[in-house]
Structures are given as C-alpha cells and as structure tokens.
Write a protein that holds these residues in place. Structure first.
Motif, PDB file in Angstrom:
ATOM      1  N   ILE A  76       0.845  -1.205   0.000  1.00  0.00           N
ATOM      2  CA  ILE A  76       0.000   0.000   0.000  1.00  0.00           C
ATOM      3  C   ILE A  76       0.877   1.251   0.000  1.00  0.00           C
ATOM      4  CG2 ILE A  76      -1.634   1.364   1.386  1.00  0.00           C
ATOM      5  CD1 ILE A  76      -2.876  -1.353   2.245  1.00  0.00           C
ATOM      6  N   PHE A  77       1.904   1.255   0.851  1.00  0.00           N
ATOM      7  CA  PHE A  77       2.821   2.387   0.914  1.00  0.00           C
ATOM      8  C   PHE A  77       3.525   2.588  -0.426  1.00  0.00           C
ATOM      9  CE2 PHE A  77       7.166   3.969   1.648  1.00  0.00           C
ATOM     10  CZ  PHE A  77       6.862   5.228   2.146  1.00  0.00           C
ATOM     11  N   SER A  78       3.998   1.487  -1.026  1.00  0.00           N
ATOM     12  CA  SER A  78       4.683   1.584  -2.322  1.00  0.00           C
ATOM     13  C   SER A  78       3.759   2.117  -3.404  1.00  0.00           C
ATOM     14  CB  SER A  78       5.228   0.213  -2.737  1.00  0.00           C
ATOM     15  OG  SER A  78       6.206  -0.216  -1.824  1.00  0.00           O
ATOM     16  N   ALA A  79       2.533   1.641  -3.431  1.00  0.00           N
ATOM     17  CA  ALA A  79       1.569   2.108  -4.435  1.00  0.00           C
ATOM     18  C   ALA A  79       1.269   3.588  -4.231  1.00  0.00           C
ATOM     19  CB  ALA A  79       0.291   1.286  -4.361  1.00  0.00           C
ATOM     20  N   ASP A  80       1.117   4.000  -2.978  1.00  0.00           N
ATOM     21  CA  ASP A  80       0.854   5.402  -2.679  1.00  0.00           C
ATOM     22  C   ASP A  80       2.042   6.275  -3.077  1.00  0.00           C
ATOM     23  OD1 ASP A  80      -0.813   7.487  -1.552  1.00  0.00           O
ATOM     24  OD2 ASP A  80       0.651   7.567   0.096  1.00  0.00           O
ATOM     25  N   TYR A  81       3.248   5.811  -2.777  1.00  0.00           N
ATOM     26  CA  TYR A  81       4.438   6.583  -3.135  1.00  0.00           C
ATOM     27  C   TYR A  81       4.614   6.629  -4.648  1.00  0.00           C
ATOM     28  CZ  TYR A  81       8.898   8.866  -2.519  1.00  0.00           C
ATOM     29  OH  TYR A  81       9.905   9.798  -2.541  1.00  0.00           O
ATOM     30  N   TYR A  82       4.295   5.532  -5.327  1.00  0.00           N
ATOM     31  CA  TYR A  82       4.381   5.512  -6.792  1.00  0.00           C
ATOM     32  C   TYR A  82       3.427   6.552  -7.389  1.00  0.00           C
ATOM     33  CZ  TYR A  82       3.940   4.104 -11.632  1.00  0.00           C
ATOM     34  OH  TYR A  82       3.904   4.116 -12.996  1.00  0.00           O
ATOM     35  N   LYS A  83       2.228   6.661  -6.844  1.00  0.00           N
ATOM     36  CA  LYS A  83       1.271   7.669  -7.328  1.00  0.00           C
ATOM     37  C   LYS A  83       1.832   9.077  -7.120  1.00  0.00           C
ATOM     38  CE  LYS A  83      -2.917   5.008  -6.497  1.00  0.00           C
ATOM     39  NZ  LYS A  83      -4.125   4.913  -5.663  1.00  0.00           N
ATOM     40  N   LYS A  84       2.440   9.305  -5.967  1.00  0.00           N
ATOM     41  CA  LYS A  84       3.043  10.611  -5.690  1.00  0.00           C
ATOM     42  C   LYS A  84       4.177  10.883  -6.681  1.00  0.00           C
ATOM     43  CE  LYS A  84       5.396  13.244  -2.112  1.00  0.00           C
ATOM     44  NZ  LYS A  84       5.898  13.261  -0.741  1.00  0.00           N
ATOM     45  N   LEU A  85       5.032   9.903  -6.907  1.00  0.00           N
ATOM     46  CA  LEU A  85       6.145  10.042  -7.837  1.00  0.00           C
ATOM     47  C   LEU A  85       5.638  10.275  -9.259  1.00  0.00           C
ATOM     48  CD1 LEU A  85       9.202  10.018  -8.113  1.00  0.00           C
ATOM     49  CD2 LEU A  85       9.093   7.534  -8.397  1.00  0.00           C
ATOM     50  N   LEU A  86       4.567   9.613  -9.618  1.00  0.00           N
ATOM     51  CA  LEU A  86       3.974   9.798 -10.942  1.00  0.00           C
ATOM     52  C   LEU A  86       3.458  11.228 -11.117  1.00  0.00           C
ATOM     53  CD1 LEU A  86       3.331   8.346 -13.578  1.00  0.00           C
ATOM     54  CD2 LEU A  86       1.149   7.666 -12.584  1.00  0.00           C
ATOM     55  N   ARG A  87       2.821  11.783 -10.082  1.00  0.00           N
ATOM     56  CA  ARG A  87       2.352  13.182 -10.127  1.00  0.00           C
ATOM     57  C   ARG A  87       3.527  14.136 -10.303  1.00  0.00           C
ATOM     58  NH1 ARG A  87      -0.797  11.678  -5.853  1.00  0.00           N
ATOM     59  NH2 ARG A  87       0.551  12.758  -4.396  1.00  0.00           N
ATOM     60  N   HIS A 115      14.863  14.970  -6.811  1.00  0.00           N
ATOM     61  CA  HIS A 115      14.973  14.657  -5.383  1.00  0.00           C
ATOM     62  C   HIS A 115      14.205  13.378  -5.054  1.00  0.00           C
ATOM     63  CE1 HIS A 115      14.995  15.044  -1.039  1.00  0.00           C
ATOM     64  NE2 HIS A 115      13.671  14.944  -1.071  1.00  0.00           N
ATOM     65  N   HIS A 116      12.998  13.265  -5.583  1.00  0.00           N
ATOM     66  CA  HIS A 116      12.175  12.109  -5.252  1.00  0.00           C
ATOM     67  C   HIS A 116      12.686  10.808  -5.876  1.00  0.00           C
ATOM     68  CE1 HIS A 116       9.319  14.973  -3.613  1.00  0.00           C
ATOM     69  NE2 HIS A 116       8.768  13.948  -3.003  1.00  0.00           N
ATOM     70  N   ILE A 117      13.319  10.877  -7.038  1.00  0.00           N
ATOM     71  CA  ILE A 117      13.814   9.624  -7.625  1.00  0.00           C
ATOM     72  C   ILE A 117      15.207   9.249  -7.116  1.00  0.00           C
ATOM     73  CG2 ILE A 117      12.413   9.870  -9.709  1.00  0.00           C
ATOM     74  CD1 ILE A 117      15.066  10.495 -11.201  1.00  0.00           C
ATOM     75  N   LYS A 118      15.827  10.138  -6.354  1.00  0.00           N
ATOM     76  CA  LYS A 118      17.152   9.826  -5.812  1.00  0.00           C
ATOM     77  C   LYS A 118      17.119   9.463  -4.335  1.00  0.00           C
ATOM     78  CE  LYS A 118      19.724  12.464  -9.196  1.00  0.00           C
ATOM     79  NZ  LYS A 118      20.590  13.592  -9.472  1.00  0.00           N
ATOM     80  N   SER A 119      15.980   9.676  -3.688  1.00  0.00           N
ATOM     81  CA  SER A 119      15.885   9.364  -2.267  1.00  0.00           C
ATOM     82  C   SER A 119      14.991   8.139  -2.065  1.00  0.00           C
ATOM     83  CB  SER A 119      15.354  10.566  -1.488  1.00  0.00           C
ATOM     84  OG  SER A 119      14.083  10.946  -1.963  1.00  0.00           O
ATOM     85  N   PHE A 120      15.181   7.460  -0.946  1.00  0.00           N
ATOM     86  CA  PHE A 120      14.428   6.250  -0.637  1.00  0.00           C
ATOM     87  C   PHE A 120      12.994   6.611  -0.277  1.00  0.00           C
ATOM     88  CE2 PHE A 120      12.916   2.945   2.212  1.00  0.00           C
ATOM     89  CZ  PHE A 120      13.192   1.817   1.472  1.00  0.00           C
ATOM     90  N   PRO A 121      12.023   5.901  -0.718  1.00  0.00           N
ATOM     91  CA  PRO A 121      11.974   4.710  -1.553  1.00  0.00           C
ATOM     92  C   PRO A 121      11.825   5.025  -3.051  1.00  0.00           C
ATOM     93  CG  PRO A 121       9.796   5.060  -0.682  1.00  0.00           C
ATOM     94  CD  PRO A 121      10.669   6.183  -0.162  1.00  0.00           C
ATOM     95  N   GLY A 122      11.847   6.330  -3.373  1.00  0.00           N
ATOM     96  CA  GLY A 122      11.684   6.720  -4.770  1.00  0.00           C
ATOM     97  C   GLY A 122      12.774   6.162  -5.669  1.00  0.00           C
ATOM     98  N   ASN A 123      13.991   6.012  -5.129  1.00  0.00           N
ATOM     99  CA  ASN A 123      15.069   5.464  -5.952  1.00  0.00           C
ATOM    100  C   ASN A 123      14.784   4.027  -6.361  1.00  0.00           C
ATOM    101  OD1 ASN A 123      15.484   4.456  -3.373  1.00  0.00           O
ATOM    102  ND2 ASN A 123      17.661   4.951  -3.308  1.00  0.00           N
ATOM    103  N   LEU A 124      14.133   3.252  -5.503  1.00  0.00           N
ATOM    104  CA  LEU A 124      13.768   1.878  -5.865  1.00  0.00           C
ATOM    105  C   LEU A 124      12.673   1.862  -6.930  1.00  0.00           C
ATOM    106  CD1 LEU A 124      13.728   0.243  -2.308  1.00  0.00           C
ATOM    107  CD2 LEU A 124      15.544   0.174  -4.018  1.00  0.00           C
TER     108      LEU A 124
END
Length: 187
Positions: free
Chosen positions: A13-24, A145-154
């Motif tokens: 759930i956390f990963s999916a939520d963070y992925y949505k944020k990263l996508l935005r 910033h978001h794609i270089k920091s955890f968990p965005g880098n993963l």
C-alpha cells in the motif's frame, strides 16, 4: 505468518501510494519540460525574423548571426536530446544578447518601421524564458529529489525513471543585462 502478510500488505500500500506521488511529480516535471520547450521553440521562430531585420544593417556581425541560425537549426533537430537543447538555448541566449547589444551601434535600425514591434516581442520572450526556466528548474529539482531518495530510488529503478537536467544559467549570463535593459538603454 499473519504478521508477515500484514507487513507485506502495508508495504504494498505504501509503495503504491508513493508511486502515485512520484507519478504526479514526474508529470509536473514533464509538463515543465513541455513549457520550456515551447518557449524555446518560440524563440527559435523569432531568430530568423531578428536576423532578417538586422542583417542588412549589421554587416560586421554576420558571423554571430550565422552562428545564431546554425544553433537554431541544431536546436530544432529531432536528434537533439533534452540536455543538448538546454545547452543550445544557453548559447543562443548569449548570442541573442550579443546581437541585441550590437544593435545599439545602428541607429538607423532602431528607426526601422517593424523594429519597435520586434523589440517588444524580444523583451516578452526574455521574460517568458526566465519565468519558464524557474518553473522548469523547480519541477525538475522536486522530481530529481524524489527519484534519488528512498523509496523513490527503488521505484525509479523499477520504472526506468531517469533524472532530468536543470536549465543551467552560467555566471556570465547572470551578469549580462536582460533584453529589456538592452533595448531601453537608449530610449
């Protein structure tokens, strides 16, 4: 077993939520890229008009005018990467300002009928580029910033998201006066 399933569910759930944020954030950076590219393309469209308006008066600056047209052609090429486009735009900014500064030596050019209109469009273009550049850099900084920091880098590794280049303003460009100052210096 139940605890592991709960942890795995919460992590999903956390990963999916963070992925949505990263996508935005990625969409915002892509939109900013489209905006700066549109402004750069508008500037590219102005270059031939500027060159045509000044070439008969500015015989000694033909080399700069030719370089300006060459950079425009390279910038419009489909083979030019996003990073190369930003570098070319930086060089065009310097050549553009050099051309506009050189215009001061030609009073008959300033009195030409279509020159005041061209002057206003150049001033507006300078303002658009400055504003679009700030918008672009802010969006790209947030995205990078978001794609270089955890968990965005993963997530970026899994989705193939790559960092974007910043619009680089050199120290020389920050010391150079704006087009508005160049044009109204004589007025």
């Amino acid at each position: 077993m139940g605890t592991a399933l709960l942890i795995a569910s919460l992590l999903a759930i956390f990963s999916a939520d963070y992925y949505k944020k990263l996508l935005r954030i990625k969409r915002a950076a892509d939109h900013a890229t489209e905006c700066i590219n549109a402004v750069i393309e508008r500037r590219y469209d102005m270059i031939p008009k500027l060159v045509n308006a000044v070439k008969s008066y500015m015989t000694y600056e033909n080399d700069v005018l030719n370089k300006l047209m060459t950079m425009r052609t390279k910038g419009l090429s489909d083979n030019t990467s996003e990073a190369e486009t930003l570098i070319i735009n930086s060089r065009i900014t310097c050549a553009f300002k050099h051309t506009l500064t050189a215009m001061e030596s030609y009073p008959e050019l300033i009195e030409q009928d279509n020159f005041p209109s061209l002057r206003e469009r150049c001033i507006d273009m300078d303002d658009y580029i400055l504003a679009s550049g700030r918008f672009y850099n802010n969006a790209v900084i947030a995205y990078n910033h978001h794609i270089k920091s955890f968990p965005g880098n993963l997530i970026a590794l899994l989705t193939g998201y790559k960092s974007k280049p910043l619009l680089d303003v050199t120290e020389e460009e920050t010391r150079t006066t704006t087009v508005r100052v160049l044009f109204y210096h004589q007025l």
